[in-house]
Motif scaffolding. Structure first.
Motif: not given
Lengths: 351, 323
Positions: A222, A224, A259-260, A281-287, B227-234, B237
């Motif tokens: 993963x 970041x 990435x997404x 998948x699309x980046x949210x705020x934390x991504x 373990x998540x692919x995204x940190x936000x809503x996801x 894995x």
């Protein structure tokens, strides 16, 4: 321009701290830096507009362009307001209607370069028409009237030919009328003019560089994205804030691209299996990484579009940073955990 | 969304009456509605009646050295519960990672446990899959990167509940109310593999509801790692929860459960045996993590999840012992 921009970006991402390919630090989290460069067109032509100035001082500019979230409407108002010496809030922009004078579609980052010249030219024509209309009442030639700050300024008010004949001195002090008082002289018939794009006020050809700072967890694959530095030009910057915002938007899309984002089709039926925001998948705020934008102003070049240029370099910078972090090279985006783990495994595993 | 009748039950008795003689799928209970409304809007379920159970017991309280959680408790209330946070870090960590703040504010603990699988074939009206009464699992020869790496099918979903994983690790029970009265079911016995129950994921009958989650006293050390692919809503894995009963620095007994790797929360007894009787070092944690995934049988496109599950187990063990 890249040669000038790379040192600026390198300074801001602390490129000197970059290690050789493959982060030697212990532990599964590997840090890496990467960079890339972009070029884009951003030229546009052909927009038309219609401007009315009412006797109440109102200014309405109509143009068949559209604002798809890029702040087109904001920078249109800025150009019209600046041309007429007004505040942005005193200008009404009407767009998004094909009954308005023609303007091209939004695509290829062409909108600003197509529309801003039409704003400048049409607002200038409206200004000149206003001066022509009120000059006789002021007893001066139209050429003696100019735009002030929220006002019109009449130069040599006592020096019109008839006044000079009456012995007035040519250096009589200027007379200032408020914008409202000047427009009041229009009576019941507003100024109503058409204008269109003219050569020389806009151009094409942007360039920029980007730097990425990433962390890769080599035990999970993963990535970041921690930070993106963007050094970008787009000719004359009409409005810094919204130009920066265009860069943020492009870079966030670039992170998604890297990435997404992935359209996944079922290989047997060709139905899309992720037609929703849950699995697409699309980046949210934390991504979303920290984003540092440096815009380079080139007023001599005129207006150039900035919609897409900042999205061009991001994914390559991220992929290069991932290579610097892990020592493996990914040639297909999005760089998802499965692809990254497979490459790490091929390169000899996590140790 | 197909029109439905709505019953707002204020007591267990009202809820059970409204669910009584429910034919599967015709009458459905709803707590926060986080999952059910999505299912209904996607026409995966078309209930004629929805019975709201959101007003049933929401209290979270200590009980017999453990914890009793009303199934209608909001996930956010669990996350913010001081006693739960102190005693059950594996549960709280998992709860903190559920969905988004909006989902945790409205979603309930019981609803999280009873939500339906997220499999993109199951959720897509275009695919009449095994679980919906069709004749095949489209994931087998299709897109299975997020599907199960354990189990023999015939359906290859992963269980979607993040909270069921630590509940099983803590040896919890579900209190179930139905027409025959109330019974307690071991959480570890509650979920069913597709070859036992293709159309549902648990032993719960259509006319029954979970009213409480009951946890015994925890081991001295516990933790979860997701373990998540995204940190936000996801969705995870892979995830793991570990509950360790300690004798000084030595593990007396361990419970290790993995999430998002199988059609049910997946216990790892081989990994538990590795830890038993040992003081945990990083090498022991790696050995246990390897044991946890030793029996994995990946599909065509999800072998990478083995490494991710292994990492989740290792990190959960190390997080537990390091506190």
């Amino acid at each position: 321009m890249w040669a000038k921009y790379f040192p600026i970006g390198a300074e801001r991402i602390n490129w000197k701290s970059r290690h050789v390919t493959g982060d030697p630090a212990p532990g599964p989290i590997k840090r890496g830096l990467g960079c890339s460069a972009n070029r884009w067109g951003g030229a546009g032509t052909g927009a038309r507009a219609h401007c009315e100035i009412g006797s109440d001082g109102s200014v309405v500019m109509r143009c068949g362009t559209q604002d798809i979230g890029t702040a087109n409407k904001t920078i249109m108002a800025i150009v019209v307001a600046e041309t007429l010496g007004l505040e942005v809030s005193q200008v009404t922009i009407e767009l998004g209607d094909s009954n308005h004078p023609f303007a091209p579609g939004s695509g290829g980052s062409t909108t600003a370069a197509a529309v801003m010249p039409a704003m400048r030219v049409t607002a200038g024509k409206a200004r000149d028409a206003l001066f022509e209309r009120i000059a006789p009442q002021l007893g001066v030639a139209a050429a003696q009237i100019e735009i002030g700050v929220g006002s019109v300024v009449v130069r040599g008010a006592g020096s019109s030919s008839s006044a000079v004949a009456q012995g007035a001195k040519a250096e009589d002090p200027a007379k200032t009328l408020s914008w409202k008082d000047a427009c009041k002289m229009l009576g019941t018939v507003p100024v109503s003019v058409d204008g269109q794009w003219e050569r020389g006020l806009s151009a094409g050809g942007t360039s920029g560089v980007q730097f990425a700072d990433v962390e890769v967890d080599i035990e999970t694959g993963i990535t970041r994205v921690k930070k993106i530095v963007c050094v970008q030009d787009c000719g004359l910057i009409v409005d810094l804030k919204t130009a920066e915002t265009q860069c943020y938007g492009g870079i966030i899309s670039g992170v998604n691209y890297a990435v997404f984002e992935e359209r996944i089709l079922d290989r047997n039926t060709a139905n899309m299996v992720n037609p929703n925001m849950e699995w697409y998948h699309m980046a949210g705020q934390s991504d979303i990484p920290e984003i540092d934008v440096v815009l380079v102003d080139q007023p001599e070049r005129g207006v150039i579009g900035i919609g897409e240029p900042p999205a061009v370099a991001t994914a390559a910078a991220i992929a290069n940073a991932i290579r610097n972090a892990t020592g493996v090279t990914l040639r297909h985006i999005p760089i998802t955990p499965d692809k990254l783990l497979a490459e790490i495994e091929r390169a000899g595993g996590t140790n | 969304l197909k029109a439905f009748a709505y019953v707002n039950a204020t007591t267990e008795r009202e809820a059970l009456a409204a669910l009584a003689k429910a034919e599967r799928g015709r009458v459905l209970p709803m707590a926060g509605g986080m999952d059910l409304l999505g299912l209904a809007k996607d026409y995966i379920v078309t209930p004629e009646r929805i019975v709201s159970i959101r007003n049933l017991d929401q209290t979270i309280a200590g009980a017999d050295g453990g914890l009793r959680i009303g199934a209608a408790a909001k996930i956010v209330d669990l996350v913010e519960h001081a006693t739960a946070r102190k005693l059950y870090p594996a549960l709280i960590t998992a709860a903190e990672e559920v969905g988004t703040p909006q989902i945790r504010n409205l979603g309930t603990v019981g609803g999280n446990i009873m939500q339906r699988p997220r499999c993109w074939y199951f959720r897509n009206e275009e695919f009449h899959c095994l679980k919906k009464g069709g004749s095949r699992c489209f994931a087998v020869e299709g897109e299975n990167q997020y599907h199960a790496i354990f189990g023999d099918g015939p359906c290859h979903i992963v269980h979607p509940s993040s909270l069921a994983v630590p509940v099983i690790a803590y040896g919890g029970r579900f209190r179930v109310a139905g027409p025959g009265g109330t019974r307690d079911i071991e959480a570890a016995q509650f979920f069913q593999m597709p070859n036992q129950n293709l159309y549902g994921e648990s032993v719960l009958q259509p006319d029954e509801i979970i009213t409480h989650i009951v946890l015994p006293a925890p081991g001295q050390r516990s933790a979860s790692y997701e373990v998540r692919f995204k940190q936000s809503h996801d969705w995870p894995l892979a995830a793991a929860s570990v509950n360790l009963v300690m004798a000084g620095p030595t593990v007396k007994s361990a419970r290790i459960v993995m999430g998002a790797v199988a059609p049910i929360p997946w216990r790892a007894p081989a990994a538990e045996r590795v830890l038993a009787g040992k003081a945990v070092t990083e090498a022991i944690a790696i050995e246990a993590a390897n044991a946890a995934v030793a029996g994995a049988r990946p599909m065509t496109g999800n072998a990478y999840k083995i490494q991710i599950a292994r990492t989740a187990v290792k990190r959960a063990i190390l997080a537990a012992v390091r506190g």
